[in-house]
Design a protein around this motif. Sequence first.
Motif, PDB file in Angstrom:
ATOM      1  N   PRO A  38       0.814  -1.209   0.000  1.00  0.00           N
ATOM      2  CA  PRO A  38       0.000   0.000   0.000  1.00  0.00           C
ATOM      3  C   PRO A  38       0.853   1.266   0.000  1.00  0.00           C
ATOM      4  N   SER A  39       0.209   2.331  -0.417  1.00  0.00           N
ATOM      5  CA  SER A  39       0.884   3.621  -0.448  1.00  0.00           C
ATOM      6  C   SER A  39       1.353   3.997   0.954  1.00  0.00           C
ATOM      7  N   GLY A  40       2.583   4.474   1.048  1.00  0.00           N
ATOM      8  CA  GLY A  40       3.124   4.847   2.351  1.00  0.00           C
ATOM      9  C   GLY A  40       3.778   3.687   3.070  1.00  0.00           C
ATOM     10  N   ALA A  41       3.883   2.517   2.397  1.00  0.00           N
ATOM     11  CA  ALA A  41       4.445   1.332   3.034  1.00  0.00           C
ATOM     12  C   ALA A  41       5.943   1.472   3.268  1.00  0.00           C
ATOM     13  N   GLY A  42       6.585   2.357   2.527  1.00  0.00           N
ATOM     14  CA  GLY A  42       8.032   2.544   2.706  1.00  0.00           C
ATOM     15  C   GLY A  42       8.862   2.069   1.530  1.00  0.00           C
ATOM     16  N   LYS A  43       8.211   1.797   0.408  1.00  0.00           N
ATOM     17  CA  LYS A  43       8.922   1.272  -0.760  1.00  0.00           C
ATOM     18  C   LYS A  43       9.948   2.274  -1.282  1.00  0.00           C
ATOM     19  N   THR A  44       9.482   3.517  -1.488  1.00  0.00           N
ATOM     20  CA  THR A  44      10.392   4.533  -2.014  1.00  0.00           C
ATOM     21  C   THR A  44      11.540   4.807  -1.043  1.00  0.00           C
ATOM     22  N   THR A  45      11.215   4.812   0.240  1.00  0.00           N
ATOM     23  CA  THR A  45      12.253   5.061   1.236  1.00  0.00           C
ATOM     24  C   THR A  45      13.321   3.972   1.184  1.00  0.00           C
ATOM     25  N   LEU A  46      12.884   2.724   1.075  1.00  0.00           N
ATOM     26  CA  LEU A  46      13.830   1.615   0.984  1.00  0.00           C
ATOM     27  C   LEU A  46      14.719   1.769  -0.258  1.00  0.00           C
ATOM     28  N   PRO A  83      13.599   7.801 -10.309  1.00  0.00           N
ATOM     29  CA  PRO A  83      12.834   8.214  -9.134  1.00  0.00           C
ATOM     30  C   PRO A  83      11.339   8.201  -9.416  1.00  0.00           C
ATOM     31  N   GLN A  84      10.576   8.205  -8.328  1.00  0.00           N
ATOM     32  CA  GLN A  84       9.127   8.175  -8.486  1.00  0.00           C
ATOM     33  C   GLN A  84       8.594   9.460  -9.127  1.00  0.00           C
ATOM     34  N   GLU A  85       9.145  10.610  -8.689  1.00  0.00           N
ATOM     35  CA  GLU A  85       8.788  11.841  -9.415  1.00  0.00           C
ATOM     36  C   GLU A  85       9.495  11.766 -10.769  1.00  0.00           C
TER      37      GLU A  85
HETATM   38  N1  ATP Z   1      11.414  13.011   3.346  1.00  0.00           N
HETATM   39  C1  ATP Z   1      10.431  12.582   4.158  1.00  0.00           C
HETATM   40  N2  ATP Z   1      10.126  13.261   5.266  1.00  0.00           N
HETATM   41  C2  ATP Z   1       9.163  12.838   6.091  1.00  0.00           C
HETATM   42  N3  ATP Z   1       8.432  11.727   5.903  1.00  0.00           N
HETATM   43  C3  ATP Z   1       8.677  10.997   4.810  1.00  0.00           C
HETATM   44  C4  ATP Z   1       9.697  11.381   3.879  1.00  0.00           C
HETATM   45  N4  ATP Z   1       9.727  10.465   2.891  1.00  0.00           N
HETATM   46  C5  ATP Z   1       8.766   9.564   3.200  1.00  0.00           C
HETATM   47  N5  ATP Z   1       8.146   9.889   4.341  1.00  0.00           N
HETATM   48  C6  ATP Z   1       7.076   9.095   4.985  1.00  0.00           C
HETATM   49  O1  ATP Z   1       7.502   7.764   5.075  1.00  0.00           O
HETATM   50  C7  ATP Z   1       6.452   6.870   4.754  1.00  0.00           C
HETATM   51  C8  ATP Z   1       6.861   5.959   3.629  1.00  0.00           C
HETATM   52  O2  ATP Z   1       6.950   6.717   2.440  1.00  0.00           O
HETATM   53  P1  ATP Z   1       7.382   6.081   1.060  1.00  0.00           P
HETATM   54  O3  ATP Z   1       7.513   7.191   0.084  1.00  0.00           O
HETATM   55  O4  ATP Z   1       8.541   5.216   1.252  1.00  0.00           O
HETATM   56  O5  ATP Z   1       6.084   5.210   0.706  1.00  0.00           O
HETATM   57  P2  ATP Z   1       5.803   4.350  -0.604  1.00  0.00           P
HETATM   58  O6  ATP Z   1       5.651   2.950  -0.162  1.00  0.00           O
HETATM   59  O7  ATP Z   1       6.811   4.621  -1.623  1.00  0.00           O
HETATM   60  O8  ATP Z   1       4.383   4.918  -1.043  1.00  0.00           O
HETATM   61  P3  ATP Z   1       3.791   5.103  -2.532  1.00  0.00           P
HETATM   62  O9  ATP Z   1       3.346   3.780  -2.971  1.00  0.00           O
HETATM   63  O10 ATP Z   1       2.646   6.030  -2.317  1.00  0.00           O
HETATM   64  O11 ATP Z   1       4.865   5.687  -3.355  1.00  0.00           O
HETATM   65  C9  ATP Z   1       5.249   7.718   4.432  1.00  0.00           C
HETATM   66  O12 ATP Z   1       4.421   7.770   5.575  1.00  0.00           O
HETATM   67  C10 ATP Z   1       5.833   9.082   4.139  1.00  0.00           C
HETATM   68  O13 ATP Z   1       4.933  10.090   4.504  1.00  0.00           O
END
Ligand code: ATP
Lengths: 248, 368
Positions: A38-46, A83-85
Motif C-alpha cells: 500500500p501507499s506509504g508502506a516505505g517502498k520509495t524510502t527503501l 525516481p518516483q517523481e
Molecule cells: N522526506 C520525508 N520526510 C518525512 N516523511 C517521509 C519522507 N519520505 C517519506 N516519508 C514518509 O515515510 C512513509 C513511507 O513513504 P514512502 O515514500 O517510502 O512510501 P511508498 O511505499 O513509496 O508509497 P507510494 O506507494 O505512495 O509511493 C510515508 O508515511 C511518508 O509520509
Amino acid sequence: MEAAIEVQGAVKSFGPIRAVAGVDLVVGQDEIYGLVGPSGAGKTTLIRMICGLLKRDAGKVRVLGHPIPEEKRKVEGRLGYMPQERALYRDLSVEENLLFFGQLNGMKRDKIRKRTAEILDFMRLTHLKRHLAENLSGGEKQRLSLACALLHRPELLVLDEPTVGLDPALRQEFWKHFHELRDHGHTLLLTTHYLEEAGRCTRVGFMRAGKIQAEGAPAELRARVARVQGGTPSMEEVFLSFASTEGK
Amino acid sequence: MSAARVWAVAMRVLRQMRHDVRLIVIMLVVPSLAMILFGFSFSGDIRGVELALIDEDRTDLTSEIVNSLKSDPTFQVTELLPAQDPEKLLLSGYQAVVRFPDKFTSLYYAHFAMGVATEAHGTLHLWLDESDPQIASAIRAGIADALMDVGEGGPVEVEEHPLYGVEVRFIDSFAPAIMGYVVTFVCSLLTLLSVVREKVDGTFERLWAAPLRRGEFILGYVIAFGLVALVQSALILGIGKLVFHLVINGSVFWALTCVILFAVGNVGLGTLLSALAQTESQAILMFPLVVLPSVLLSGMLWPLQAIPAVLRPLAYMVPLTYGNRLLRAVMVKGLPPWSEPVGLAGVLIFLVFTVVLATLTLRASVKQ
Ligand SMILES: Nc1ncnc2c1ncn2[C@@H]1O[C@H](COP(=O)(O)OP(=O)(O)OP(=O)(O)O)[C@@H](O)[C@H]1O
Ligand SMILES: [Mg+2]
C-alpha cells in the motif's frame, strides 16, 4: 553468484514515522524483484536507501558487493535509478535530457547519440526529441524518465513505479523489455501498484508498514494463499490477503 | 573530478537557458537597460548650480564672460567682492567658485600680441565640489561654453582646485558599480533558483545517484555563470563606451578578471542559499536578502561615508562593497587588482568562503 542487493535490518525514521522498520532483502543478479504494498508502506524510502540517497538509521545495505553509502562511488556508474517523481529538466528538450545523463555517466558523445536514437525509438519518443520535457504528456514524461535511467545500460536498475501512467500496450512492451534486460544479465528492482505486473516478476515482496510481510515467486505466493482460501487466487487476491492478515 | 562531467553540467545549464528565450532577453536587456537608465538619468541637464563669481580684473572681457555665465540656466550666479576664501564659500553652500585674477585680461591679449608660440594665456580659477561628478561636469561644461562664446576658445586656461580627490565623472565611477550589481543579481539569484529547482523537480536525486561529485556540480555552475557574467560585463562596457564615452583608466583585462572572480563568489552564494530554500517561492523570497544590502550598503549609490555609523559594520559584510571597491580601483583609478588589497582580499575571501561552504552543504540540502 553474489547478490546484487543485500539489505539487513534496515531502519529509517522520519521523526515519529518509521518508514522502513527493519527490512531484510536479498536480490540476486538474475532477478526482477518487485516491491508491492500500500501507499506509504516505505517502498520509495527503501529504494532511496539502496541508492545511497538516504542515510539509514540502522542495519546494513550492500549493493553490487559494496557497502552503501560508504562505497557508494564504486556503485553509482553501474546503477540506473528512476525516481518516483519524473525528475527531468523541464527546460531541456527530450534529447538534451538524455545527453546530460549520458555524459554524467561517462558515455562518449557518439555512443550517446546511438543509444539515444535506439532508446527514443523504443520509447516511441523519436518525433518528440526536440520538444521540451515540460510539454510532454504524463506518459511521455514517464517514458523519458525511464529512458534516462536505461541510457547507460547499468547492471542494476532501480525503478520506482516505472509503468505508472502508461497505457496497457506500452506496459506490455515495457515488461517484454524488462525481461530482455534480465536475459542480458541486468538486475531489476522495481515497485508497482499493478498487481498483474507483480505476477511477471521473478520474486515479489509485499511491503507493509515499513516491513516486508511476505516474499516469494508469484506462483509460490499464490499457492500459499490457496492453501488458506482455496481456489486459484489472482495476484490481486494475494495482495488483499496479505494486506488484511497482518502477513502471516 | 572529471572534466567531462563538469563540462556536462556547464553545458546543461547553458542549454537550459537557451530554451528560455525570455530569460536570455532579460539577461541581455537588464544590464543594457540599467546602464542606459542610470546613464541618462544622471546625465540629464542640471539647472541652478550655485556659482560664486569673484572678478578681480573688471574688464570688458571678464564682464562679457560673466554675462554669458549669467545667461546660462545651468548657473545661479552671485557676484562677490574679492578677497573671499573660495574654500569657505564652497563649504558655506556654493557649489562652485570662479575667480578672474587681476592680470587675466592682459595675459589673454598678450597671447595675441606675441603670436601663437607664446605661453601667455589668461588663467581662470575654478573651485568646485568634486564629490558629485554629475554637478562638477555640468559646471565645467557651462564654463567652457561661456569661454567659447567670448573668445572662440581663446587662450584661457581653467585652473581647477578640486575640494576632494581627483576628477571622476559619475558614469566612470558608476559603471563598475553596475557591473558588480548585475553580476551579484544574475549569478547569485539565478544559481539559487536553478539549484532549488533541481530539488523541487527531483533531478537532484538523479544527480547524486549518478557518479557526480559536489565539486563538479558547483564548478559546472561556476563555468556557466562565469561566461554569463563575462558577456554581461562586456555589454556594459561596450554600451558605456559607445553611448556614454565611458573612460576606463585601467585595463579591461583586469576588470573582466575581477568581475569573474566576483561572479564565482556569487555562484557560491547562490548555491549556499539554496540549502535554506526547499521551494522556488522561498528562493524568490530570499532575493531581497541579496539585493537590498547590495544596493543600499555597498557604496554603489553613495559612499560608505554617507552611511550612518551604526550600519557601517553591516556594509563591510556586503560582498558588493568589496566588489565595487576592487572594480572601481581597477577601472577608475587604473590600478592593478593587488593595489587595492582590501577589495581584492574581500572578493577572494567571499569566493573561497562561499564555494567551500556551498560544497559542504550541498549534500545536506537533499531532502532527507
Ligand atoms: N522526506 C520525508 N520526510 C518525512 N516523511 C517521509 C519522507 N519520505 C517519506 N516519508 C514518509 O515515510 C512513509 C513511507 O513513504 P514512502 O515514500 O517510502 O512510501 P511508498 O511505499 O513509496 O508509497 P507510494 O506507494 O505512495 O509511493 C510515508 O508515511 C511518508 O509520509
Ligand atoms: Mg513510493
